[in-house]
Write a protein that holds these residues in place. Structure first.
Motif, mmCIF file in Angstrom:
data_model
loop_
_atom_site.group_PDB
_atom_site.id
_atom_site.type_symbol
_atom_site.label_atom_id
_atom_site.label_comp_id
_atom_site.label_asym_id
_atom_site.label_seq_id
_atom_site.Cartn_x
_atom_site.Cartn_y
_atom_site.Cartn_z
ATOM 1 N N PHE A 1 3.783 6.038 -5.496
ATOM 2 C CA PHE A 1 3.538 6.195 -6.925
ATOM 3 C C PHE A 1 2.449 7.237 -7.171
ATOM 4 O O PHE A 1 2.570 8.107 -8.038
ATOM 5 N N VAL B 1 2.300 1.934 -3.471
ATOM 6 C CA VAL B 1 1.329 2.502 -4.412
ATOM 7 C C VAL B 1 1.010 3.957 -4.036
ATOM 8 O O VAL B 1 0.799 4.790 -4.904
ATOM 9 N N PHE B 2 1.045 4.251 -2.739
ATOM 10 C CA PHE B 2 0.884 5.645 -2.325
ATOM 11 C C PHE B 2 2.014 6.498 -2.899
ATOM 12 O O PHE B 2 1.779 7.576 -3.449
ATOM 13 N N ILE C 1 0.844 -1.199 0.000
ATOM 14 C CA ILE C 1 0.000 0.000 0.000
ATOM 15 C C ILE C 1 0.886 1.259 0.000
ATOM 16 O O ILE C 1 0.634 2.215 -0.735
#
Lengths: 185, 697
Positions: free
Chosen positions: A36, A33-34, A30
């Motif tokens: 990114f 992806v944050f 998670i």
């Protein structure tokens, strides 16, 4: 045709496979992806890029950390406008201002803590998954809160930086207002 | 201002690396080709995506909403729920411009929301929309606000700080196997944010408008090392609405409430919550009061006084074996004083759930609860025509409940079966069993099919069971005839067997789609039966009484669909569209002589259409539009209408925003429904403007 799906559902009922893993997300996935997504929801001024085609650079010191390894997978094949996405691990300290996102982990904190307000007042988005990061002048903290990971944004420091954060991100983040930590613009 | 998002297009779906379905060792080798056959039927035999790919497709707010895996518990995303579920997030709430909870619920696909007057509402799911919508269960942070007295929710008594709502989960269709009786056609869960999430915020919100105004103060801070508190105070004020034709009505109201919430987070994912609220409001309404002298009815203003308080504690922890334990207890007191009712109800509720560590392919949850309700309904004053008698006046009721649910992963990452049942024992209809079966099938990344068969019951209300109420006086005399509704202690629960099918697509960050179809088979619905004429009690003026009794004299089928689609047209522009269709067919059993058996058919709109558009003009300036079409209500001659809301939100700086909102812009005023039972004079919903300042200090 309409009965076929129903038949398939009925068929599924007679199956019983042994236990397996469900689609879980680990915290480092998670976080990656944050990181990114921050590239998309934060605006860097043009001068943060040497040229229009210069890469967008994530800096991190530990190439083997789960978050960084996942980030490598996340950005594969992605680009941001005309900027290719790139991870520098380890990065050249003298060159720290060329990082767009600087991700600091527990082991890096002592080394960078004192410089955080300075680093965070230019065009480097400083992010960490350690608590009290925003309290030390960092810009975004990604700390697990209960069972979720919610970004905390240091808006005071943000005003001193040259970055702009989209209101979508501001809205879902926790806002931290720093008591005047000396940051020189 | 913002850079266009890195492209997350559909081609990502083809990048799937691991085909779990094919690599999983299957003990039934013959089953594999057949199963694959089923999947290729949809030309989507892709099996599950890598979790990274899945995560990348989530929106930012979804990302922040993901529950990080804790031992034995899978993250729960609403897109993976095998039910017709809709979730309103804090962002939806901000964008809606709504200032009350019922107004917020207008955004939920398929819900019927209609205002009778400035504070009386109809909120209903899948039909039977009435002021007392008895088949919809509503909870605020796990505390039921469904009144067992009249079977329904008195919306004017309940409110929360809208800015502190984390999300509103709405399940259309039965939720009885988990939540118990009265979750027949839907369940609404209003969930406020943990104090840990709002820590350090002190804010003032002021909204001022020509119809509705409110002021909220809230403050929060840390409690020791790992805790946080929040406290608030809120005052609302609503202007009188208008009658048809534009003359001013007398239905204005104001209320205040104050409360707190404290949360602590400890080791082993232990979480403790303590929260409480108190409120008081004065609500005017115009009602028809019956009179034994001609013209037998007069319109007067009734000043409704409603107040109450509640306190709730919740403790949850993960045990050493990986199981999760949750204990919740609350006390709630509601009081209301008005012409048709004087109520004082105390509810004590305790609930325990245990989620076992995942065992093989099973995820098992067990739970039990006990509720004690003490309520008092003083009799009316017969000499002024206030005929309402309850036998007994004071009553204590108990409710015991137990539930078990097992989610079985039949095919790894593809197919899940959920079996569950709730068993309850109540003092009105006795033992009730409410089972359900749900199947969820993940077709390929982002596509999901689900189906469910459930049973749910609506238990008799205290009024239906114990009441004796004058509902009308007919000039048939002299003497006149008084229509009296009598309770029936033999009344049984209304029953539903629901069949549902749904499809959901969440595999793209641009488009999502949700469709649910249902067929509902109801039995033992209540009807009103004429029992005969009797002389009025001697204390009353001379009249005959025509007795009407409630029995389980009707049955019905309904079917319908709800669909919603959302489209991120560009980074700045989001569009949503939802449509719902509903058809109800009521039937009389041979035993009944109900005079209006079909009245429930036309209480809810057949068609409803809603669209919203949220457009970011600049990074700190957003324009929100909502349009809704609501079909006619045949039973009470309400015309179809189309209305439009528009709002402009300007984020002046982080923590300071200013909004300008216009609601119901199409017509100067429109009628939405009328009261079918308690004879409140309906008013119209007017065009409304307000300005709102939200300032985090």
């Amino acid at each position: 045709m309409a009965t076929l799906p129903a038949l398939c559902i009925a068929f599924g009922l007679s199956l019983s496979t042994p236990a397996a893993f469900s689609a879980d997300f680990a915290s480092h996935e998670i976080k990656a992806v944050f990181l990114f997504n921050f590239a998309n929801f934060v605006h860097w001024p043009d001068e943060a890029f040497a040229e229009e085609s210069s890469p967008f650079i994530f800096c991190a010191s530990n190439a083997q950390s789960p978050t960084v390894k996942t980030l490598r997978e996340v950005i594969k094949g992605e680009s941001l406008n005309r900027h290719k996405l790139l991870i520098k691990t380890p990065f050249n300290q003298a060159d720290i201002s060329s990082c767009h996102i600087l991700f600091l982990e527990e082991t890096d904190i002592t080394e960078y803590q004192s410089q955080l307000p300075v680093i965070s007042s230019g065009t480097v988005l400083t992010v960490s998954d350690t608590s009290r990061f925003v309290g030390s002048g960092g810009l975004i903290e990604l700390v697990q809160n209960k069972t979720r990971i919610q970004p905390t944004i240091n808006t005071g420091q943000l005003e001193r930086s040259r970055l702009k954060i989209s209101s979508t991100l501001l809205r879902l983040a926790k806002i931290y207002r720093s008591p005047a930590i000396g940051g020189t613009p | 201002m913002n850079k266009p998002q890195a492209k997350l297009d559909g081609s990502r779906l083809n990048k799937l690396k691991d085909d779990t379905l094919l690599t999983t060792s299957n003990p039934l080798p013959w089953a594999r080709p057949a199963l694959l056959g089923c999947l290729t039927l949809f030309a989507m035999a892709n099996a599950s995506a890598s979790s990274i790919t899945q995560l990348k497709n989530f929106s930012l707010s979804e990302l922040a909403d993901i529950e990080v895996t804790i031992a034995g518990k899978a993250p729960q995303k609403t897109s993976e729920v095998a039910a017709a579920i809709s979730v309103l997030t804090q962002e939806d709430i901000r964008n809606s411009g709504a200032t009350t909870i019922p107004d917020l619920l207008r955004l939920v696909p398929g819900l019927q929301v209609a205002r009778i007057d400035a504070h009386n509402w109809v909120v209903s799911s899948r039909g039977f929309g009435d002021r007392m919508t008895n088949k919809l269960l509503v909870m605020i942070d796990g505390r039921s606000i469904y009144s067992q007295l009249f079977a329904g929710v008195l919306w004017d008594q309940h409110d929360v700080v809208l800015e502190d709502i984390e999300r509103i989960e709405v399940i259309r269709g039965p939720g009885a196997s988990v939540w118990g009786a009265n979750a027949v056609n839907g369940v609404i869960n209003i969930i406020t944010r943990s104090a840990l999430d709002t820590q350090g915020t002190t804010a003032v919100t002021v909204a001022a408008g020509n119809e509705h105004s409110y002021t909220t103060l809230r403050t929060s801070g840390a409690l020791q090392e790992n805790g946080a508190y929040r406290a608030y105070a809120k005052y609302r004020n609503h202007d009188d609405a208008v009658y048809h034709g534009g003359s001013k009505a007398d239905d204005g109201w104001d209320d205040w409430r104050t409360g707190f919430r404290m949360d602590w987070q400890g080791d082993n994912d232990t979480h403790i919550t303590l929260q409480g609220d108190m409120h008081r409001g004065d609500f005017a309404e115009r009602i028809h009061i019956l009179d034994f002298a001609p013209p037998f009815s007069k319109l007067v203003t009734d000043d409704v006084d409603a107040w109450g308080h509640n306190i709730l504690a919740r403790w949850s922890t993960t045990l050493s074996g990986g199981g999760r334990s949750e204990l919740q207890a609350y006390y709630d007191k509601q009081q209301r004083d008005q012409w048709v009712l004087e109520e004082s109800t105390s509810t004590y509720d305790i609930n325990y759930n245990y989620q076992f560590p995942r065992l093989g392919s099973h995820e098992l949850i067990l739970g039990g609860g006990y509720r004690y309700i003490d309520n008092e309904l003083p009799n009316g004053d017969l000499s002024i025509g206030q005929v309402r008698l309850y036998t007994p006046v004071e009553r204590d009721d108990e409710l015991f409940s137990f539930f078990v649910q097992d989610e079985i992963e039949l095919v790894n990452d593809v197919l899940w079966l959920t079996l569950g049942v709730k068993l309850e024992e109540n003092d009105y209809s006795g033992f009730e069993s409410q089972p359900n079966l749900r199947l969820r099938w993940a077709l390929s990344h982002g596509h999901m099919l689900w189906g469910a068969v459930s049973k749910a019951v609506r238990t008799p209300s205290r009024a239906e069971h114990d009441g004796f109420m004058l509902i009308d006086i007919i000039d048939a005399g002299p003497p006149p005839v008084a229509l009296i509704l009598m309770g029936n202690t033999d009344l049984e629960s209304e029953e539903l067997i629901a069949w549902e099918l749904g499809y959901r697509f969440t595999g793209s960050d641009k488009i999502s789609f949700d469709l649910s179809l249902f067929f509902n088979d109801y039995d033992d619905l209540r009807s009103a039966e004429g029992l005969g004429i009797m002389p009025a009690p001697p204390s009353a003026p001379p009249a005959f009484g025509a007795l009407i009794e409630t029995i389980n004299g009707l049955y019905a089928e309904s079917y319908g669909l709800e669909m919603s689609a959302s489209w991120q047209a560009s980074e700045q522009w989001q569009l949503n569209l939802s449509y719902a269709y509903l058809d109800i067919q009521m039937h009389e059993k041979s035993s009944t002589n109900d005079s209006f058996p079909e009245s429930s058919e036309g209480l809810s709109p057949e068609n409803q259409l809603t669209f919203t558009s949220n457009y970011k003009i600049k990074s700190n300036l957003q324009l929100n539009l909502t349009g809704r079409y609501v079909d006619e209500l045949r039973t009470n001659d309400t015309d179809a209408y189309f209305e439009l809301d528009a709002g402009l939100e300007w984020q002046l700086k982080p923590g300071l925003s200013l909004s300008l909102v216009g609601r119901n812009l199409i017509d100067p005023a429109h009628r939405e429904t009328s009261d079918t039972f308690l004879t409140i004079e309906e008013t119209e919903v007017e065009r409304e403007f307000y300005i709102k300042l939200d300032w985090q200090l």
